[in-house]
Design a protein around this motif. Structure first.
Motif, PDB file in Angstrom:
ATOM      1  N   ILE A 163      -8.532  -2.581   5.732  1.00 13.37           N
ATOM      2  CA  ILE A 163      -9.077  -3.898   6.036  1.00 13.37           C
ATOM      3  C   ILE A 163      -8.408  -4.447   7.293  1.00 13.37           C
ATOM      4  O   ILE A 163      -7.187  -4.646   7.307  1.00 13.37           O
ATOM      5  N   PRO A 164      -9.205  -4.731   8.327  1.00  9.46           N
ATOM      6  CA  PRO A 164      -8.619  -5.384   9.499  1.00  9.46           C
ATOM      7  C   PRO A 164      -8.323  -6.841   9.156  1.00  9.46           C
ATOM      8  O   PRO A 164      -8.989  -7.437   8.304  1.00  9.46           O
ATOM      9  N   GLY A 165      -7.318  -7.398   9.776  1.00  4.73           N
ATOM     10  CA  GLY A 165      -6.995  -8.788   9.481  1.00  4.73           C
ATOM     11  C   GLY A 165      -6.222  -9.437  10.609  1.00  4.73           C
ATOM     12  O   GLY A 165      -5.673  -8.756  11.478  1.00  4.73           O
ATOM     13  N   LEU A 166      -6.167 -10.746  10.558  1.00  3.83           N
ATOM     14  CA  LEU A 166      -5.434 -11.494  11.568  1.00  3.83           C
ATOM     15  C   LEU A 166      -3.988 -11.747  11.149  1.00  3.83           C
ATOM     16  O   LEU A 166      -3.160 -12.109  11.974  1.00  3.83           O
ATOM     17  N   GLY A 167      -3.692 -11.554   9.871  1.00  2.00           N
ATOM     18  CA  GLY A 167      -2.313 -11.644   9.412  1.00  2.00           C
ATOM     19  C   GLY A 167      -1.558 -10.376   9.793  1.00  2.00           C
ATOM     20  O   GLY A 167      -2.145  -9.394  10.250  1.00  2.00           O
ATOM     21  N   LYS A 168      -0.260 -10.399   9.648  1.00  4.79           N
ATOM     22  CA  LYS A 168       0.585  -9.229   9.918  1.00  4.79           C
ATOM     23  C   LYS A 168       0.378  -8.723  11.346  1.00  4.79           C
ATOM     24  O   LYS A 168       0.287  -7.517  11.596  1.00  4.79           O
ATOM     25  N   GLY A 169       0.243  -9.650  12.283  1.00  8.03           N
ATOM     26  CA  GLY A 169       0.128  -9.272  13.691  1.00  8.03           C
ATOM     27  C   GLY A 169      -1.169  -8.580  14.048  1.00  8.03           C
ATOM     28  O   GLY A 169      -1.235  -7.853  15.037  1.00  8.03           O
ATOM     29  N   GLY A 170      -2.201  -8.771  13.258  1.00  9.60           N
ATOM     30  CA  GLY A 170      -3.487  -8.134  13.532  1.00  9.60           C
ATOM     31  C   GLY A 170      -3.592  -6.717  13.008  1.00  9.60           C
ATOM     32  O   GLY A 170      -4.564  -6.010  13.296  1.00  9.60           O
ATOM     33  N   ALA A 171      -2.618  -6.292  12.212  1.00 12.48           N
ATOM     34  CA  ALA A 171      -2.621  -4.926  11.677  1.00 12.48           C
ATOM     35  C   ALA A 171      -3.572  -4.802  10.490  1.00 12.48           C
ATOM     36  O   ALA A 171      -3.883  -5.790   9.817  1.00 12.48           O
ATOM     37  N   GLU A 172      -4.012  -3.591  10.255  1.00  8.69           N
ATOM     38  CA  GLU A 172      -4.802  -3.310   9.059  1.00  8.69           C
ATOM     39  C   GLU A 172      -3.911  -3.367   7.832  1.00  8.69           C
ATOM     40  O   GLU A 172      -2.701  -3.175   7.908  1.00  8.69           O
ATOM     41  N   ALA A 187      -0.761   8.598  -0.456  1.00  7.27           N
ATOM     42  CA  ALA A 187      -1.722   7.594   0.002  1.00  7.27           C
ATOM     43  C   ALA A 187      -1.024   6.533   0.853  1.00  7.27           C
ATOM     44  O   ALA A 187      -1.555   6.097   1.886  1.00  7.27           O
ATOM     45  N   VAL A 188       0.166   6.118   0.446  1.00  8.22           N
ATOM     46  CA  VAL A 188       0.940   5.146   1.219  1.00  8.22           C
ATOM     47  C   VAL A 188       1.321   5.744   2.575  1.00  8.22           C
ATOM     48  O   VAL A 188       1.218   5.077   3.614  1.00  8.22           O
ATOM     49  N   ALA A 189       1.731   6.999   2.588  1.00  5.70           N
ATOM     50  CA  ALA A 189       2.074   7.662   3.851  1.00  5.70           C
ATOM     51  C   ALA A 189       0.860   7.732   4.771  1.00  5.70           C
ATOM     52  O   ALA A 189       0.966   7.554   5.987  1.00  5.70           O
ATOM     53  N   ARG A 190      -0.297   7.968   4.193  1.00  3.22           N
ATOM     54  CA  ARG A 190      -1.543   8.017   4.963  1.00  3.22           C
ATOM     55  C   ARG A 190      -1.840   6.644   5.590  1.00  3.22           C
ATOM     56  O   ARG A 190      -2.225   6.550   6.755  1.00  3.22           O
ATOM     57  N   ALA A 191      -1.635   5.573   4.811  1.00  7.97           N
ATOM     58  CA  ALA A 191      -1.836   4.220   5.327  1.00  7.97           C
ATOM     59  C   ALA A 191      -0.832   3.905   6.431  1.00  7.97           C
ATOM     60  O   ALA A 191      -1.181   3.312   7.462  1.00  7.97           O
ATOM     61  N   ARG A 192       0.406   4.305   6.225  1.00  9.19           N
ATOM     62  CA  ARG A 192       1.450   4.076   7.237  1.00  9.19           C
ATOM     63  C   ARG A 192       1.096   4.805   8.534  1.00  9.19           C
ATOM     64  O   ARG A 192       1.186   4.237   9.622  1.00  9.19           O
ATOM     65  N   ALA A 193       0.664   6.046   8.430  1.00  6.87           N
ATOM     66  CA  ALA A 193       0.299   6.828   9.612  1.00  6.87           C
ATOM     67  C   ALA A 193      -0.887   6.208  10.344  1.00  6.87           C
ATOM     68  O   ALA A 193      -1.013   6.337  11.563  1.00  6.87           O
ATOM     69  N   ARG A 194      -1.734   5.530   9.619  1.00  6.34           N
ATOM     70  CA  ARG A 194      -2.897   4.858  10.212  1.00  6.34           C
ATOM     71  C   ARG A 194      -2.488   3.560  10.921  1.00  6.34           C
ATOM     72  O   ARG A 194      -3.258   3.003  11.686  1.00  6.34           O
ATOM     73  N   GLY A 195      -1.281   3.088  10.647  1.00  8.74           N
ATOM     74  CA  GLY A 195      -0.793   1.861  11.271  1.00  8.74           C
ATOM     75  C   GLY A 195      -0.892   0.637  10.390  1.00  8.74           C
ATOM     76  O   GLY A 195      -0.668  -0.482  10.854  1.00  8.74           O
TER      77      GLY A 195
END
Length: 151
Positions: free
Chosen positions: A73-82, A108-116
């Protein structure tokens, strides 16, 4: 163990995992309705969604023993990070207790981290107290109350 995006051929096994948490459901007994097929096709076509399967390949062929759905999910919180939203986490009933759920979630968490992604969040039914203890053991904190509106 292999973690990979689900394919259309995996859909009966994924639906079997989601059908009943307490017992093993034979994927051959699952009917893939047009609605399920359409939903899976929509997920597969969306770069911000994926169903991941954990497959055991020790007997020469793959057998799906776990799954989850991740939505980015793209978002404006967390510096614009997904952020990653993880739902529908399941390990086959006869394979629980051996660390497979931990492996599935850590990967799955590692995959999310790698995605940014800057955050991973998940939802879990309030009645699933064992799952809540499991998620807490992975470092997830109860930080919000969630609300749903059935339509």
């Amino acid at each position: 163990m292999i973690l990979r995006p689900a394919t259309r051929a995996d859909l009966p096994a994924v639906l079997a995992l989601l059908a009943d948490e307490e017992r093993v459901v034979d994927p051959a007994s699952v009917t893939v309705t047009p609605a399920y097929a359409r939903a899976f096709a929509d997920i597969e076509a969306d770069a911000r969604n994926e169903v991941l399967v954990l497959a055991d390949d020790t007997d020469g062929g793959e057998q799906v023993i776990g799954c989850l759905q991740a939505t980015y999910i793209p978002g404006l919180g967390k510096g614009g990070a997904e952020r990653a939203l993880i739902e529908a986490v399941r390990i086959r009933a006869d394979r629980r207790g051996g660390g497979l759920g931990r492996e599935l979630m850590e990967r799955a968490v590692a995959r999310a981290r790698a995605r940014g992604c800057a955050l991973v969040q998940l939802t879990s039914n309030k009645s699933r107290t064992d799952a809540h203890r499991f998620y807490a053991s992975l470092g997830f904190a109860r930080s919000h109350d969630g609300f749903k509106l059935s339509l």
